[in-house]
Design a protein around this motif. Sequence first.
Motif, PDB file in Angstrom:
ATOM      1  N   ASP A  10       3.814   0.109  16.155  1.00 24.89           N
ATOM      2  CA  ASP A  10       2.658  -0.790  16.072  1.00 24.89           C
ATOM      3  C   ASP A  10       2.086  -1.166  17.438  1.00 24.89           C
ATOM      4  OD1 ASP A  10       2.984  -0.657  13.351  1.00 24.89           O
ATOM      5  OD2 ASP A  10       4.054  -2.566  13.182  1.00 24.89           O
ATOM      6  N   SER A  61       6.392   1.965   1.426  1.00 22.21           N
ATOM      7  CA  SER A  61       5.017   1.471   1.384  1.00 22.21           C
ATOM      8  C   SER A  61       4.879   0.395   2.464  1.00 22.21           C
ATOM      9  CB  SER A  61       4.722   0.883  -0.004  1.00 22.21           C
ATOM     10  OG  SER A  61       5.729  -0.050  -0.354  1.00 22.21           O
ATOM     11  N   VAL A  62       3.690  -0.160   2.591  1.00 18.85           N
ATOM     12  CA  VAL A  62       3.449  -1.205   3.595  1.00 18.85           C
ATOM     13  C   VAL A  62       3.142  -2.511   2.874  1.00 18.85           C
ATOM     14  CG1 VAL A  62       2.126  -1.900   5.619  1.00 18.85           C
ATOM     15  CG2 VAL A  62       2.485   0.528   5.136  1.00 18.85           C
ATOM     16  N   THR A  67      -2.880   0.368  -3.753  1.00 22.31           N
ATOM     17  CA  THR A  67      -1.804  -0.536  -4.138  1.00 22.31           C
ATOM     18  C   THR A  67      -1.515  -0.441  -5.641  1.00 22.31           C
ATOM     19  OG1 THR A  67      -3.288  -2.368  -4.659  1.00 22.31           O
ATOM     20  CG2 THR A  67      -2.562  -2.164  -2.362  1.00 22.31           C
ATOM     21  N   THR A 107       0.849  -1.183   0.000  1.00 31.63           N
ATOM     22  CA  THR A 107       0.000   0.000   0.000  1.00 31.63           C
ATOM     23  C   THR A 107       0.886   1.234   0.000  1.00 31.63           C
ATOM     24  OG1 THR A 107      -1.646  -1.184   1.315  1.00 31.63           O
ATOM     25  CG2 THR A 107      -1.878   1.200   1.170  1.00 31.63           C
ATOM     26  N   TRP A 110       1.987  -7.769  13.012  1.00 35.20           N
ATOM     27  CA  TRP A 110       0.563  -8.091  13.042  1.00 35.20           C
ATOM     28  C   TRP A 110       0.115  -8.663  14.383  1.00 35.20           C
ATOM     29  CZ3 TRP A 110      -2.938  -6.000  10.288  1.00 35.20           C
ATOM     30  CH2 TRP A 110      -2.672  -5.596   8.976  1.00 35.20           C
ATOM     31  N   THR A 143      -7.907  -2.532   4.977  1.00 39.08           N
ATOM     32  CA  THR A 143      -6.466  -2.694   5.177  1.00 39.08           C
ATOM     33  C   THR A 143      -5.714  -1.494   4.622  1.00 39.08           C
ATOM     34  OG1 THR A 143      -6.676  -5.099   5.044  1.00 39.08           O
ATOM     35  CG2 THR A 143      -4.482  -4.195   4.721  1.00 39.08           C
ATOM     36  N   LEU A 165       4.375  -4.891   8.971  1.00 40.61           N
ATOM     37  CA  LEU A 165       3.778  -4.580  10.264  1.00 40.61           C
ATOM     38  C   LEU A 165       3.969  -5.731  11.251  1.00 40.61           C
ATOM     39  CD1 LEU A 165       0.354  -3.088   9.088  1.00 40.61           C
ATOM     40  CD2 LEU A 165       2.451  -1.843   9.634  1.00 40.61           C
ATOM     41  N   HIS A 172      -3.220   0.701   6.858  1.00 36.60           N
ATOM     42  CA  HIS A 172      -1.820   0.898   6.473  1.00 36.60           C
ATOM     43  C   HIS A 172      -1.467   2.375   6.435  1.00 36.60           C
ATOM     44  CE1 HIS A 172      -1.168  -3.235   4.278  1.00 36.60           C
ATOM     45  NE2 HIS A 172      -1.292  -3.343   5.580  1.00 36.60           N
ATOM     46  N   LEU A 207       1.586  -5.699   1.714  1.00 37.62           N
ATOM     47  CA  LEU A 207       0.244  -6.267   1.755  1.00 37.62           C
ATOM     48  C   LEU A 207       0.324  -7.606   1.035  1.00 37.62           C
ATOM     49  CD1 LEU A 207      -2.788  -6.082   2.343  1.00 37.62           C
ATOM     50  CD2 LEU A 207      -3.062  -4.874   0.178  1.00 37.62           C
TER      51      LEU A 207
END
Length: 356
Positions: A197, A263-264, A240, A139, A336, A180, A334, A184, A266
């Motif tokens: 986080d 970016s994150v 994305t 993302t 999670w 999501t 991340l 993000h 995914l």
Amino acid sequence: MMDKKQGALRLSKGKRLLGAAMLMMLSAGAMADQKTLYVGMNGGDMERAFTQYVFPPFEKANNVKIVVVPGTSTDVLAKAQAYKDNPQMHVMFLDDGIMARAISMGLCQQLNDDPVLKELYPTAVMKDRMAAGIDIGMTGLGYNTKMFADKGWAPPTSWMDLADPKYKGKVVFQSASSSTFGLHGFLMFNRIQGGDDKNYEPGFKKWPDTIGPNVLEYIPNSAKLAEMIQSNEAAIFPLTPTAIARLKKRDIPVEYAQPKEGSVILMVGECVIAKNSEPELSQKLALYLLSASAQAKALEMGGHFPSNKNVKAPADTVDTLKRFQGYMENAKILDWDEVNKARPAFNARWNRTVER
């Protein structure tokens, strides 16, 4: 009285009938020996690409039939949880955050330590080999190229561009409690403000004075985004590269920008379901889906970015794959376990203080 020629013809016909009958018996035996594996995964485009192009080589090589159990990640997880002691599926595909929950619930069996795992991006192998990514995305930021050109704006380069006053009333943000992409975007903003986080306080504290005033609308998912871009309501938003590519195929004026902060990740992960009826065959399928050959088909026929670094892109996707590999260089992953632990309280606070 039957002559020799008629007798020979009857004998020949009898042999053919006997041969056909034996062939049918052998075929029926082969069908009886054929096993079935059930795979929980998203329906639609992903299901079509996998059932038509990715699964067939494995089915043929292993005399197995793969049946898709379609649904969102949340749906598939619910089915796996409901039949935890008597699994109805063998392998499941889940978004990475939901996969982390599945692992914590004891629904996944550890993947065999196979050489193919070393071909994957390090971020694609989840904790203790309990799952691995088959499709990696990220993302970042999407922007309306028509609006940017009309206004003479340069493409965005940072998550903090969402707070630029020139975008007041032109930022569209997916809800961080249901999307999501939105989650993000908020978590990256929170990191930039000094949070992590485990600690969301900096992000919630700064939001009302930075990005918040620019947001035109918080949308529950990205379904409405195409319409808002075409009507020039949306200038900039979390999205994305894959989603951007699909919008561009519909001639919607949009482009992807990789934020300088990263970016994150995914990822769509796969795991072998614990206690399933075909553990060895399920492992074999899972490892096949991580191979370069399987993922090359998924890329070519479904636009799924590979987690396997050895995938060679078809000629028409070489540039796209190179850009993707560049985005991976500073993509963030991340924690999670921490995110999921705090999710109920986070969602409640987001809904109460941001989307109120």
